[in-house]
Write a protein that holds these residues in place. Structure first.
Motif, PDB file in Angstrom:
ATOM      1  N   VAL A 383     -12.496   8.553  -5.856  1.00  0.00           N
ATOM      2  CA  VAL A 383     -10.550   8.122  -5.814  1.00  0.00           C
ATOM      3  C   VAL A 383     -10.334   9.163  -6.244  1.00  0.00           C
ATOM      4  O   VAL A 383     -10.408  10.028  -7.091  1.00  0.00           O
ATOM      5  N   ALA A 396      -4.115   5.671  -6.928  1.00  0.00           N
ATOM      6  CA  ALA A 396      -5.242   5.833  -6.534  1.00  0.00           C
ATOM      7  C   ALA A 396      -4.111   6.364  -5.070  1.00  0.00           C
ATOM      8  O   ALA A 396      -3.374   5.278  -4.339  1.00  0.00           O
ATOM      9  N   LYS A 397      -4.194   7.368  -4.237  1.00  0.00           N
ATOM     10  CA  LYS A 397      -4.278   7.502  -3.179  1.00  0.00           C
ATOM     11  C   LYS A 397      -5.313   7.391  -1.644  1.00  0.00           C
ATOM     12  O   LYS A 397      -4.987   7.151  -0.674  1.00  0.00           O
ATOM     13  N   GLY A 399      -9.478   7.504  -1.193  1.00  0.00           N
ATOM     14  CA  GLY A 399     -10.718   7.265  -1.441  1.00  0.00           C
ATOM     15  C   GLY A 399     -12.070   7.367  -0.613  1.00  0.00           C
ATOM     16  O   GLY A 399     -11.787   6.629   1.020  1.00  0.00           O
ATOM     17  N   VAL A 404     -14.048   0.741  -1.001  1.00  0.00           N
ATOM     18  CA  VAL A 404     -12.946   1.842  -1.825  1.00  0.00           C
ATOM     19  C   VAL A 404     -11.462   0.855  -1.176  1.00  0.00           C
ATOM     20  O   VAL A 404     -10.155   1.044  -1.888  1.00  0.00           O
ATOM     21  N   ARG A 405     -11.221   1.428   0.409  1.00  0.00           N
ATOM     22  CA  ARG A 405     -10.311   0.426   1.151  1.00  0.00           C
ATOM     23  C   ARG A 405      -8.954  -0.260   0.312  1.00  0.00           C
ATOM     24  O   ARG A 405      -8.379  -0.701   0.474  1.00  0.00           O
ATOM     25  N   ILE A 408      -8.041   0.566  -3.648  1.00  0.00           N
ATOM     26  CA  ILE A 408      -6.887   1.131  -3.555  1.00  0.00           C
ATOM     27  C   ILE A 408      -5.864   0.538  -3.956  1.00  0.00           C
ATOM     28  O   ILE A 408      -4.837   0.874  -5.470  1.00  0.00           O
TER      29      ILE A 408
END
Length: 513
Positions: A383, A396-397, A399, A404-405, A408
């Protein structure tokens, strides 16, 4: 969806089998059927065997990336990386002779997307996922395998021919040629009894001629109906039609060109698959007949077909549909091999980053850095965080990794110093590796936001990104129990420092641009 069978009640009462309208017998092999009945049976079989959920999901993500939704370059990379088999196939194609003109080795999907573009990678992924998921969704018969191999062969021919035609998209040609056989693939996979009936009626190789009378629609119509059901792009669907060789008409659209190429490529695939003298003669005729329509010399078409045949000899044995289930079952072993090659994978990813440093944006460099870490260290998640000075936080931008989506939006924390491992790493500007997050003595050094969202990690690494002594963000990667990582060695720390230096250099260049 209702249960449907092709029975005598769908046939005329005077069919050759002699059955009556109310006999209730399944006489598909003897009687004609309506188009609606045939498609209803196909959808029912698809539902029973699995509506290709992996394919459907990938299609949505790939098409979204191709349309430019939500940082499309990163989305495309993330979609491809979600499937290890697809990742390796895309990288292998990106490094094939077709792209030798770029003069550079492509080791990461991020770089492949940058060099070839989201459209090219999207078309490759569409075709590869289609064939892979068809195989995974059904018990493939020998007929189904044959049709699948022919579809891949057709794609190889189309790729080579399109490559010799000025201004044509080779990857679009590949997926169009493969989709040209979608009706045949769907029937052999999901309706093997219907396929047998077609062969009884028209003979082997005459299934297309027998289809309209027996099924109420052509196999091309079946393919287009399936493509529409799965939401494929209109331009690709428009190419799924048979075109006869002829002089090129004045009004000749891109869809017409793709349809002509797909028709020729599919016919060439039949001949290549048989690999006999009669097939060689047919190839000559096809090249001569379609060359004027395609705007390519017949000799160039034959050269392209020859290259496709050479590639097929090497590629068909490791095509994405071959033993897909077995490959998936070997993922732990694959991961073990990846760990053994960590240093090489990190080095090749870093080399990719160096190659594009002059042209890539900071976001693209961050994407490549995350992919390099994710693949090279065998991470469960990677990430990228950036600092927002106005809002006084790190967030977080982007990853990679499972889930992960969804994570974030929750990965954010205050940028004011707190006595925890993240602020310590940022303030000292040093790569930090935590081997055991479950050590009781270390627990107080883990922040609350990490414990809420990332606590299933067994170990993790932090790569600070600092400019002029001030942190601007960091890269985080972790391993879970299944992917537990032994302590990083000196060589890996050196590589990680080089990787973060490249990301920072991209930030500096953008600042002074």
């Amino acid at each position: 969806m209702m249960d449907v069978t092709l029975s005598a009640t769908d046939c005329s009462s005077d069919c050759s089998s002699g059955c009556s309208p109310d006999c209730g017998a399944d006489c598909t092999s003897n009687c004609g059927a309506s188009a609606d009945t045939t498609l209803a049976l196909l959808w029912e079989r698809v539902r029973e065997q699995g509506d290709m959920p992996g394919f459907a999901k990938a299609i949505g993500a790939i098409l979204g990336a191709m349309r430019g939704e939500d940082e499309h370059e990163f989305c495309m990379t993330q979609t491809v990386l979600s499937d290890p088999v697809l990742t390796q196939k895309v990288l292998r194609l990106a490094n094939s002779g077709m792209y030798a003109a770029f003069g550079q080795r492509i080791s990461t999907v991020s770089k492949a997307v940058l060099v070839l573009g989201t459209e090219a990678i999207g078309h490759l992924a569409l075709g590869l996922k289609l064939v892979e998921e068809l195989h995974a969704s059904a018990q493939a018969s020998s007929n189904a395998h044959a049709e699948m191999e022919k579809a891949v062969l057709a794609g190889m021919v189309a790729q080579q021919v399109a490559g010799s035609a000025e201004g044509r998209d080779s990857e679009e040609a590949v997926v169009c040629a493969m989709l040209h056989a979608l009706g045949r693939m769907a029937v052999t996979f999901y309706l093997p009894d219907v396929w047998s009936a077609l062969q009884d009626a028209g003979g082997v190789g005459g299934e297309d001629h027998a289809a309209p009378e027996l099924l109420g629609l052509s196999l091309e119509d079946v393919g287009r109906a399936a493509a529409e059901r799965w939401g494929l792009p209109h331009k690709l669907i428009a190419s799924m039609r048979r075109v006869e060789p002829a002089p090129r008409p004045d009004a000749f659209s891109d869809a017409d060109w793709l349809a002509a190429l797909s028709t020729m490529s599919s016919r060439c695939a039949d001949s290549l698959w048989n690999d006999d003298d009669a097939g060689a003669d047919t190839l000559q005729l096809l090249a001569a007949g379609f060359a004027p329509m395609l705007g390519v010399q017949a000799g160039s078409v034959m050269d392209a077909i020859g290259k496709a045949r050479e590639n097929a000899i090497a590629d068909l044995s490791v095509a994405p549909f071959a033993r897909a289930a077995q490959k998936r079952s070997q993922v732990p072993e694959v991961r073990a091999k990846v760990r053994a090659r960590d240093s090489r994978l990190l080095a090749s990813g870093i080399a990719d980053m160096r190659d594009v440093l002059d042209t890539a944006s900071p976001g693209q460099m961050m994407s490549m850095a995350l992919e390099t870490l994710y693949q090279g260290l065998g991470l469960a998640r990677a990430v990228g965080f950036l600092r927002n000075r106005r809002e006084h936080n790190y967030a977080a931008k982007m990853g990679f990794g499972a889930g992960v989506r969804l994570l974030i939006p929750r990965l954010t924390f205050d940028d004011r110093y707190q006595p925890n491992v993240f602020h310590a790493a940022l303030s000292h500007d040093r790569v930090v590796f935590i081997e055991n997050t479950r050590d009781r003595e270390f627990a107080p050094r883990l922040p609350a936001w990490w414990k809420v969202s990332l606590a299933n990690a067994r170990s993790f690494v932090i790569l600070p990104l600092c400019r002029n002594g001030q942190p601007v963000g960091f890269i985080y990667g972790d391993w879970d129990d299944e992917m537990y990582q032994m302590p990083l060695d000196h060589g890996q720390f050196t590589q990680l420092n080089e990787l973060r230096a490249l990301v920072l250099e991209a930030l500096e260049r953008r600042q002074h641009a």
